[in-house]
Design an enzyme around this catalytic site. Sequence first.
Site, PDB file in Angstrom:
ATOM      1  N   GLY A  79       3.944 -10.839  10.467  1.00 19.14           N
ATOM      2  CA  GLY A  79       3.867  -9.483  11.026  1.00 19.14           C
ATOM      3  C   GLY A  79       4.830  -8.574  10.289  1.00 19.14           C
ATOM      4  O   GLY A  79       5.112  -8.785   9.103  1.00 19.14           O
ATOM      5  N   LYS A 135      21.201  -1.700  27.687  1.00 15.25           N
ATOM      6  CA  LYS A 135      19.763  -1.938  27.866  1.00 15.25           C
ATOM      7  C   LYS A 135      19.334  -1.189  29.111  1.00 15.25           C
ATOM      8  O   LYS A 135      20.128  -1.021  30.052  1.00 15.25           O
ATOM      9  CB  LYS A 135      19.499  -3.442  28.084  1.00 15.25           C
ATOM     10  CG  LYS A 135      18.096  -3.847  27.750  1.00 15.25           C
ATOM     11  CD  LYS A 135      17.979  -4.123  26.267  1.00 15.25           C
ATOM     12  CE  LYS A 135      16.597  -4.509  25.852  1.00 15.25           C
ATOM     13  NZ  LYS A 135      16.535  -4.779  24.405  1.00 15.25           N
ATOM     14  N   VAL A 195       8.121  -8.124  10.363  1.00 18.07           N
ATOM     15  CA  VAL A 195       9.318  -8.757   9.802  1.00 18.07           C
ATOM     16  C   VAL A 195       8.931  -9.752   8.702  1.00 18.07           C
ATOM     17  O   VAL A 195       9.465  -9.720   7.588  1.00 18.07           O
ATOM     18  CB  VAL A 195      10.134  -9.469  10.908  1.00 18.07           C
ATOM     19  CG1 VAL A 195      11.306 -10.234  10.317  1.00 18.07           C
ATOM     20  CG2 VAL A 195      10.627  -8.468  11.945  1.00 18.07           C
ATOM     21  N   GLY A 196       7.989 -10.632   9.021  1.00 21.13           N
ATOM     22  CA  GLY A 196       7.605 -11.708   8.098  1.00 21.13           C
ATOM     23  C   GLY A 196       7.037 -11.189   6.786  1.00 21.13           C
ATOM     24  O   GLY A 196       7.377 -11.691   5.702  1.00 21.13           O
ATOM     25  N   GLY A 256       4.710 -16.309  11.333  1.00 18.69           N
ATOM     26  CA  GLY A 256       4.546 -14.982  11.952  1.00 18.69           C
ATOM     27  C   GLY A 256       4.509 -13.912  10.876  1.00 18.69           C
ATOM     28  O   GLY A 256       5.523 -13.303  10.561  1.00 18.69           O
TER      29      GLY A 256
HETATM   30  P1  NAD Z   1       4.814  -8.351  14.908  1.00 13.28           P
HETATM   31  O1  NAD Z   1       4.063  -8.264  16.171  1.00 13.28           O
HETATM   32  O2  NAD Z   1       4.637  -7.301  13.877  1.00 13.28           O
HETATM   33  O3  NAD Z   1       4.492  -9.752  14.195  1.00 13.28           O
HETATM   34  C1  NAD Z   1       4.524 -10.975  14.863  1.00 13.28           C
HETATM   35  C2  NAD Z   1       3.568 -11.920  14.160  1.00 13.28           C
HETATM   36  O4  NAD Z   1       3.733 -13.206  14.709  1.00 13.28           O
HETATM   37  C3  NAD Z   1       2.100 -11.555  14.323  1.00 13.28           C
HETATM   38  O5  NAD Z   1       1.464 -11.695  13.070  1.00 13.28           O
HETATM   39  C4  NAD Z   1       1.568 -12.614  15.304  1.00 13.28           C
HETATM   40  O6  NAD Z   1       0.191 -12.947  15.055  1.00 13.28           O
HETATM   41  C5  NAD Z   1       2.445 -13.781  14.931  1.00 13.28           C
HETATM   42  N1  NAD Z   1       2.594 -14.798  15.964  1.00 13.28           N
HETATM   43  C6  NAD Z   1       2.655 -14.653  17.312  1.00 13.28           C
HETATM   44  N2  NAD Z   1       2.801 -15.855  17.885  1.00 13.28           N
HETATM   45  C7  NAD Z   1       2.824 -16.765  16.892  1.00 13.28           C
HETATM   46  C8  NAD Z   1       2.977 -18.166  16.837  1.00 13.28           C
HETATM   47  N3  NAD Z   1       3.127 -18.892  17.947  1.00 13.28           N
HETATM   48  N4  NAD Z   1       2.954 -18.780  15.628  1.00 13.28           N
HETATM   49  C9  NAD Z   1       2.821 -18.058  14.489  1.00 13.28           C
HETATM   50  N5  NAD Z   1       2.691 -16.724  14.479  1.00 13.28           N
HETATM   51  C10 NAD Z   1       2.691 -16.097  15.668  1.00 13.28           C
HETATM   52  O7  NAD Z   1       6.342  -8.506  15.333  1.00 13.28           O
HETATM   53  P2  NAD Z   1       7.633  -8.231  14.443  1.00 13.28           P
HETATM   54  O8  NAD Z   1       8.085  -6.838  14.656  1.00 13.28           O
HETATM   55  O9  NAD Z   1       7.383  -8.741  13.068  1.00 13.28           O
HETATM   56  O10 NAD Z   1       8.702  -9.142  15.186  1.00 13.28           O
HETATM   57  C11 NAD Z   1       8.686 -10.544  15.027  1.00 13.28           C
HETATM   58  C12 NAD Z   1       9.910 -11.132  15.715  1.00 13.28           C
HETATM   59  O11 NAD Z   1      11.094 -10.569  15.165  1.00 13.28           O
HETATM   60  C13 NAD Z   1      10.023 -10.871  17.229  1.00 13.28           C
HETATM   61  O12 NAD Z   1      10.708 -11.977  17.782  1.00 13.28           O
HETATM   62  C14 NAD Z   1      10.930  -9.653  17.304  1.00 13.28           C
HETATM   63  O13 NAD Z   1      11.587  -9.570  18.549  1.00 13.28           O
HETATM   64  C15 NAD Z   1      11.892  -9.970  16.200  1.00 13.28           C
HETATM   65  N6  NAD Z   1      12.576  -8.811  15.628  1.00 13.28           N
HETATM   66  C16 NAD Z   1      11.893  -7.777  15.096  1.00 13.28           C
HETATM   67  C17 NAD Z   1      12.571  -6.711  14.523  1.00 13.28           C
HETATM   68  C18 NAD Z   1      11.830  -5.568  13.883  1.00 13.28           C
HETATM   69  O14 NAD Z   1      12.480  -4.780  13.207  1.00 13.28           O
HETATM   70  N7  NAD Z   1      10.528  -5.462  14.019  1.00 13.28           N
HETATM   71  C19 NAD Z   1      13.977  -6.704  14.502  1.00 13.28           C
HETATM   72  C20 NAD Z   1      14.674  -7.800  15.033  1.00 13.28           C
HETATM   73  C21 NAD Z   1      13.952  -8.855  15.591  1.00 13.28           C
END
Ligand code: NAD
Length: 368
Positions: free
Chosen positions: A179, A77, A181-182, A177
């Site tokens: 976003g 990191k 991932v979801g 969430g």
């Molecule tokens: P993103 O910003 O695209 O989506 C996050 C979503 O969560 C958004 O829609 C936001 O409105 C929502 N959100 C925020 N706070 C919230 C809450 N308290 N309750 C409900 N929804 C809430 O982010 P992402 O890339 O989808 O990442 C989501 C998580 O997964 C993070 O913890 C990230 O570290 C982890 N992650 C992501 C990846 C990746 O490939 N993007 C890989 C490993 C881990």
Amino acid sequence: MSSPFELADQWGPFQVVHIYRPQSGLKAIVVIDNVACGPAIGGTRMAPDVSLLECARLARAMTFKNAAAGLPHGGAKSVIYQDPSVTDSAKEETMRSFACAIRHLEDYIPGPDMGTNEQAMAWVNDEIGRAVGLPREIGGIPLDEIGATGLGVAKAAEVAQQFSDLKLKNARVAVQGFGAVGQHAARFLAQYGAILVAASDSTGTIYDPDGIEVETLMKLKRDGKPVTAMQPGQILGRDEIVGVDCDIWIPAARPDVLNKDNVNELKAKLVVQGANIPATLEAEEIMHRKGILSIPDFIANAGGVICASVEYHGGNQTAAMDVIAEKVERNTHDVLSKARAKGILPRSAAEELAKERVKAAMCQRRWG
Ligand code: NAD
């Protein structure tokens, strides 16, 4: 910290580098934690306030995440001490200066993290020919656009069928969430016959026991609207998604969203951790006692880092999706088998697996 070796243990860190360039004002640290499995992949964070200890912990987490994913990469990191909201030209100057400063650290492959992105990695790559998470035009695979992590989450759920009485066909899914991932986790799970019944974002929750059309909800989010704008559906509070009636619950938002105060509200039989550390240890223990299967983050959400590794080795999008499916399936199976055989938490089994892999790789190396 009184001594730089306060951090040292049986795993690392292999190298801790402080970087200061008086002319440009660049201040950065790089922690290369362990390179037994191969050159270390880990994000470059741009932030004014991350301690060396925090950076070292994040590097250690990458060592085990990459090993658990079965990648030929160690963990690292780095932190650049700068406010990330600077102008693009200032950011470019910083990133190019940082790249030159790490040119000789050939065991470290930087990737995007908080405060940096694909463009920042393109600048680093332009200087030293070494970075992951690049823009598509220069060989990058846009992992959020293709749903790399979401695919892995869905594959982990598919494997979990062998370890519970849950079947994906008609299983009701709730995604916290909605976003990158979801959304893709919901999309792939729908392809396996599951039904999205609830989704939340930072503004609230939409719930429909008859099923929510995933593609329609994704389009609504692309248009900049909250999930609660979806019709039909019942609007609930943001955190009410924890207690909705469902079979599979997918945290894909923030850390510690499942804790001892709310975990008993869960109705699901399976939790697949899309977010990083979405459950406290207490919550994981409670789930384990209640027979709720919870697949730990660094097994279920490894799709992103697997994608980065395939990109680094010159693979394309199709190869990345195949490797994610293959690795996440195998690792989920290994972790859940070990957890069942030993009667331990899946997280403990995943940590054991990662440590075994790093230890085995360390035995192959002669450290001089
Ligand atoms: P993103 O910003 O695209 O989506 C996050 C979503 O969560 C958004 O829609 C936001 O409105 C929502 N959100 C925020 N706070 C919230 C809450 N308290 N309750 C409900 N929804 C809430 O982010 P992402 O890339 O989808 O990442 C989501 C998580 O997964 C993070 O913890 C990230 O570290 C982890 N992650 C992501 C990846 C990746 O490939 N993007 C890989 C490993 C881990």
